[in-house]
Design an enzyme around this catalytic site. Structure first.
Site, PDB file in Angstrom:
ATOM      1  N   ARG A 124     107.976  31.003 -16.925  1.00 31.84           N
ATOM      2  CA  ARG A 124     107.249  29.784 -17.281  1.00 31.84           C
ATOM      3  C   ARG A 124     107.796  28.639 -16.420  1.00 31.84           C
ATOM      4  NH1 ARG A 124     102.966  27.874 -20.252  1.00 31.84           N
ATOM      5  NH2 ARG A 124     103.455  26.312 -21.813  1.00 31.84           N
ATOM      6  N   THR A 412      94.387  30.101 -18.010  1.00 32.63           N
ATOM      7  CA  THR A 412      95.168  31.281 -18.422  1.00 32.63           C
ATOM      8  C   THR A 412      94.424  32.601 -18.185  1.00 32.63           C
ATOM      9  OG1 THR A 412      96.137  29.877 -20.131  1.00 32.63           O
ATOM     10  CG2 THR A 412      96.648  32.202 -20.258  1.00 32.63           C
ATOM     11  N   ASP A 454     101.670  20.838 -21.878  1.00 29.94           N
ATOM     12  CA  ASP A 454     102.042  21.696 -23.021  1.00 29.94           C
ATOM     13  C   ASP A 454     103.292  21.161 -23.736  1.00 29.94           C
ATOM     14  OD1 ASP A 454      99.981  23.454 -23.093  1.00 29.94           O
ATOM     15  OD2 ASP A 454     101.015  25.115 -22.141  1.00 29.94           O
ATOM     16  N   SER A 483     104.645  27.503 -25.329  1.00 31.26           N
ATOM     17  CA  SER A 483     103.437  28.212 -24.901  1.00 31.26           C
ATOM     18  C   SER A 483     102.878  29.050 -26.042  1.00 31.26           C
ATOM     19  CB  SER A 483     103.786  29.133 -23.731  1.00 31.26           C
ATOM     20  OG  SER A 483     102.689  29.957 -23.407  1.00 31.26           O
ATOM     21  N   SER A 484     101.585  29.310 -25.968  1.00 29.66           N
ATOM     22  CA  SER A 484     100.966  30.236 -26.927  1.00 29.66           C
ATOM     23  C   SER A 484     100.777  31.619 -26.327  1.00 29.66           C
ATOM     24  CB  SER A 484      99.596  29.704 -27.361  1.00 29.66           C
ATOM     25  OG  SER A 484      99.748  28.491 -28.039  1.00 29.66           O
ATOM     26  N   GLY A 505      93.391  31.342 -23.644  1.00 29.17           N
ATOM     27  CA  GLY A 505      92.668  30.509 -24.608  1.00 29.17           C
ATOM     28  C   GLY A 505      93.540  29.602 -25.463  1.00 29.17           C
ATOM     29  N   GLY A 506      94.677  29.135 -24.929  1.00 31.11           N
ATOM     30  CA  GLY A 506      95.496  28.179 -25.684  1.00 31.11           C
ATOM     31  C   GLY A 506      95.920  28.757 -27.017  1.00 31.11           C
TER      32      GLY A 506
HETATM   33  N1  GLY Z   1      99.108  26.653 -21.194  1.00 28.26           N
HETATM   34  C1  GLY Z   1      98.765  27.450 -22.271  1.00 28.26           C
HETATM   35  C2  GLY Z   1      99.936  28.042 -22.962  1.00 28.26           C
HETATM   36  O1  GLY Z   1     100.908  28.376 -22.312  1.00 28.26           O
HETATM   37  O2  GLY Z   1      99.927  28.155 -24.152  1.00 28.26           O
END
Ligand code: GLY
Length: 613
Positions: A124, A412, A454, A483-484, A505-506
Site C-alpha cells: 500500500r 481498484t 483514504d 483500506s477496504s 468498490g471501496g
Molecule cells: N482505495 C480504496 C481502498 O483501498 O479501500
C-alpha cells in the site's frame, strides 16, 4: 508518439450532456463500478482442469494464464496480470498505486510435511514526508486530497510486485512484464467499463477546465480530450518504455535515477500549484523508504475451512472475519437451507453493521495506531454482537457503535489465481478513485494514485467521499491509509485452496467479497452465479441498506422480494447499482470424474473474463 485512435469530430453525446449539466450541477463522485443495465450472461466465467486466473480484464487474465502455461506459479501469474492491468485498466490500478497480496503456496521444492507458504504482502502507498495531520484542513481547496500531486502517496506497486516475484515467484522479470509491455505497445480496445470511468472523469475535466492542461496526458491520451469512444484503441508507448526499464533494471528504474527525479519534480510542482507551502511533498528519502511488508495473513475459520485474510491496514480482513464469525453464530447456513431468505439477508446485514462500526472506530495503519485485532476477533466480542442481532428488527446506528461515516470510491481491481500445483494468490490493487490523482509524470504513461483521500482528511466534516473515520487514520509521514481491499483465500481441511476472491468498490469490497464467498460456501453456487448474484451493502453509516437493482427478482420469500421484507424489518432500503466488482476462482468437485475442477469468474459488471487451462 502514438495516441489513442480517437474520433476528433463532434463530441459524443455524453460530453454534450456533461457540458449541459455542468452549468447546474455540483461535481459528483465517480461511480463507475455501477453495473450497466444489461449484463452479459456468458463469457465472464469458465471452468478449467489445471489452473485459472480471473482478472477484471480479459487481456490481464490471459497474461496470468500465459505465465502458468510457461510453468510459472500463482505469484508469477498474479504479477503478470497486475502489470498488465496497469496498462489496460489505467483508471483502476497500476504502477502509480499500491495493493495487497495474500499468498498460499505449497512448500518450496514440495518438501513433504513442510508447512505451506502463507503470506500477506502489503505494498500500500505511504504518505510522503511532506504530509502532516492537518495538511488538508489547512488548505482551502476541497479536492486537494483527490486531484493532483497533493493527493498522491508514494506508490508501492512496483516494489511490491517485484518483491513478490523475487521472493515467491519462479519466472524472471522480463517474462512477467512481457504481456504488459505488449499490451502497451500494441494497444487495447476501450470497453464499456473504461467508458463509464472515462465519462465520470471527463465530467471533472469539463467542470475544471484548467485540468485539461494541468493533467494533459490523462485528458488527451486517456480520455481522448473528451472524445474517447467504445472500441477506440489506446496505445501507451510511454508506459511500455518504463515497463521495459523495470524489466531490465528492476525497482530502481522506478524509485531511483532519472525517473524518480522527474516523479518528485512533477508531484512537487503540482502540489505547490495546489497551495502547499515551502515544504516538499515527495522527497528522495520517500522513495527509499521500505515500501513492502511481508507478514503472516490474518486467519479465521468458517464451516470447517481455514480463511486467509489481509491484516491491517486492510480493514477488510478483520471485517470479513467478524462477519463470517457472526454468520456461523447466527447459523446462516441453516437459515438458507430452510429457505429463510429474508432472515438470512437481514442477519447478514446486521453483521455488516457491527463490522463497519468497528472499522470506523479501531482501524488504521497499525504501525501508527495499534489495532486490537485479538479483541476485535475475540469470541466474547462476536458472541456479544451475535446476541444483539435481533431477527425481528433493525436498529439505529448508535446500536452498533459510535456514529461516524464511511463513504465509497470507484477505482481498484482484483485478481484471483489458482495454479496447477495448488498455489493460490488473491491480489487487490488500487490507485483509489478513477484515474487516481489524474497526474502523470511526463513520459511515464500512468496515473499517480490519489490514495491520500483514504486517510481521515478533515475532522470537522466528511470529505468529498462522505468518509469520516477516526483520528487514528489521519495522515502522517510514512503512514499507510486505511483500506477496504480484502484479498481472501479459503483452504479446505487438507490445505487445498478451494476459493480465491476479492473485489473492487471501496467499502463495498468488504460486503461484496463476503457475499460472493457465502454464495459458494453456504449457497453452493458455482463461481459464475456467486459473482453475478445481486448484492446488498450496508456500511453502518449512512444508515441505509443498498439493495442492487434486480435483487428482488432473485431473492423471494413467501412471495415477497427481499427489499419488502427488509423494509418490514425497519431497514432504510435504497435501490442502487452494484458498486462492486468481484473476481473469483473456486475449486468444485466434479461428480463425473470424481476429481475437482476450477470454476473461475470475472464479474460481468466490469467486462472481464477468466483464462486458464
Ligand atoms: N482505495 C480504496 C481502498 O483501498 O479501500
Amino acid at each position: 508518439m502514438e495516441g489513442p485512435a480517437v474520433n476528433q469530430s463532434p463530441p459524443p453525446l455524453f460530453v454534450i450532456a456533461i457540458l449541459a449539466a455542468a452549468a447546474f450541477a455540483a461535481p459528483t463522485l465517480a461511480q463507475s463500478e455501477t453495473a450497466p443495465a444489461a449484463l452479459p450472461t456468458s463469457g465472464f466465467s469458465a471452468t478449467f482442469d489445471h489452473y485459472a486466473v480471473a482478472a477484471d480484464h480479459p487481456i490481464a487474465s490471459a497474461a496470468g494464464a500465459e505465465m502458468l502455461a510457461q510453468g510459472g506459479n500463482a505469484v508469477d501469474a498474479a504479477v503478470a496480470a497486475s502489470f498488465t492491468l496497469s496498462v489496460v485498466r489505467p483508471f483502476s490500478c497500476g504502477i502509480g498505486g499500491g495493493g495487497f497480496m495474500v499468498i498460499s503456496l505449497p512448500p518450496k521444492n514440495n518438501t513433504p510435511d513442510a508447512p505451506r507458504i502463507e503470506r500477506a504482502i502489503n505494498y500500500r502507498e505511504l504518505a510522503p514526508r511532506g504530509a502532516r495531520k492537518n495538511i488538508y484542513e489547512s488548505l482551502k481547496k476541497d479536492r486537494a486530497s483527490l486531484d493532483g500531486g497533493l493527493a498522491s502517496a508514494v506508490p508501492g506497486t512496483v516494489a511490491g510486485l517485484l518483491y513478490a516475484l523475487e521472493t515467491y515467484g519462479t519466472l524472471d522479470r522480463a517474462a512477467v512484464l512481457a504481456p504488459a509491455i505488449r499490451a502497451a505497445r500494441e494497444g487495447f480496445a476501450v470497453d464499456a467499463a473504461y467508458m463509464r470511468s472515462a465519462m465520470s472523469a471527463t465530467e471533472r475535466f469539463v467542470v475544471n477546465k484548467d485540468y485539461q492542461t494541468r493533467f494533459a496526458f490523462t485528458w488527451e491520451r486517456l480520455l481522448g480530450a473528451g472524445a474517447i469512444k467504445l472500441g477506440d484503441t489506446i496505445k501507451n508507448p510511454e508506459q511500455a518504455a518504463l515497463l521495459e526499464a523495470i524489466a531490465q533494471d528492476g525497482a530502481s528504474a522506478f524509485y531511483a535515477g532519472p525517473f524518480a527525479a522527474s516523479m518528485i519534480e512533477c508531484v512537487n510542482a503540482d502540489a505547490h500549484t495546489a497551495g502547499l507551502g515551502p515544504v516538499k511533498w515527495f522527497t528522495e528519502q520517500d522513495l527509499k523508504l521500505p515500501r513492502v511488508s511481508d507478514t503472516e495473513p490474518l486467519t479465521t475459520t468458517f464451516l470447517g475451512k481455514r480463511v486467509l485474510l489481509m491484516p491491517p491496514p486492510s480493514s477488510g480482513g478483520i471485517a470479513i472475519a467478524q462477519i463470517l464469525g457472526l454468520a456461523e453464530r447466527r447459523e446462516l447456513a441453516k437459515l438458507w437451507t430452510e429457505g429463510n431468505t429474508a432472515s438470512y439477508a437481514h442477519q447478514l446485514v446486521e453483521s455488516f453493521k457491527f463490522a463497519f462500526a468497528d472499522r470506523a472506530e479501531y482501524l488504521a495503519d497499525p504501525k501508527f495506531s495499534p489495532v486490537p485485532i485479538d479483541k476485535l476477533l475475540s469470541a466474547e466480542r462476536l458472541d456479544n454482537f451475535a446476541s444483539r442481532i435481533t431477527p425481528s428488527t433493525s436498529h439505529g446506528p448508535e446500536y452498533y457503535g459510535e456514529p461516524g461515516q464511511i463513504g465509497n470510491d470507484g477505482g481498484t481491481s482484483h485478481i484471483s489465481v489458482i495454479d496447477a500445483a495448488g498455489g493460490a494468490v488473491a491480489c487487490t490493487e488500487t490507485i483509489n478513485t478513477e484515474f487516481g490523482s489524474f497526474l502523470v509524470v511526463p513520459g511515464s504513461g500512468f496515473c499517480l494514485n490519489n490514495q491520500m483521500d483514504d486517510f481521515t482528511t478533515r475532522r470537522d466534516r466528511p470529505n468529498a467521499y462522505k468518509l469520516t473515520q477516526s483520528d487514528k487514520n489521519m495522515p502522517e509521514p510514512g503512514k499507510r491509509p486505511l483500506s477496504s481491499m480484502s484479498p481472501t483465500i479459503v483452504l479446505d481441511a487438507d490445505n487445498t485452496p478451494v476459493l480465491v476472491a476479492g473485489a473492487s468498490g471501496g467499502p463495498r469490497i468488504i460486503t461484496a467479497t463476503t457475499q460472493a464467498i457465502l454464495n459458494v460456501l453456504i449457497r453452493n453456487m458455482p463461481a459464475s452465479d456467486a459473482v453475478a448474484a445481486k448484492r446488498m451493502h450496508h456500511q453502518w453509516l449512512p444508515s441505509v441498506l443498498e439493495i442492487e437493482r434486480g435483487f428482488d427478482d432473485t431473492e423471494i420469500m413467501r412471495g415477497l422480494g427481499v427489499s419488502m421484507w427488509m423494509r418490514k424489518l425497519h431497514h432504510d432500503v435504497k435501490e442502487t447499482g452494484s458498486g462492486a466488482v468481484v473476481q473469483m476462482v473456486a475449486r468444485r468437485p466434479d461428480p463425473t470424474t470424481g476429481t475437482s475442477r476450477l470454476d473461475a469468474a470475472s464479474d460481468p459488471r466490469k467486462g472481464g473474463s477468466p483464462a486458464g487451462e
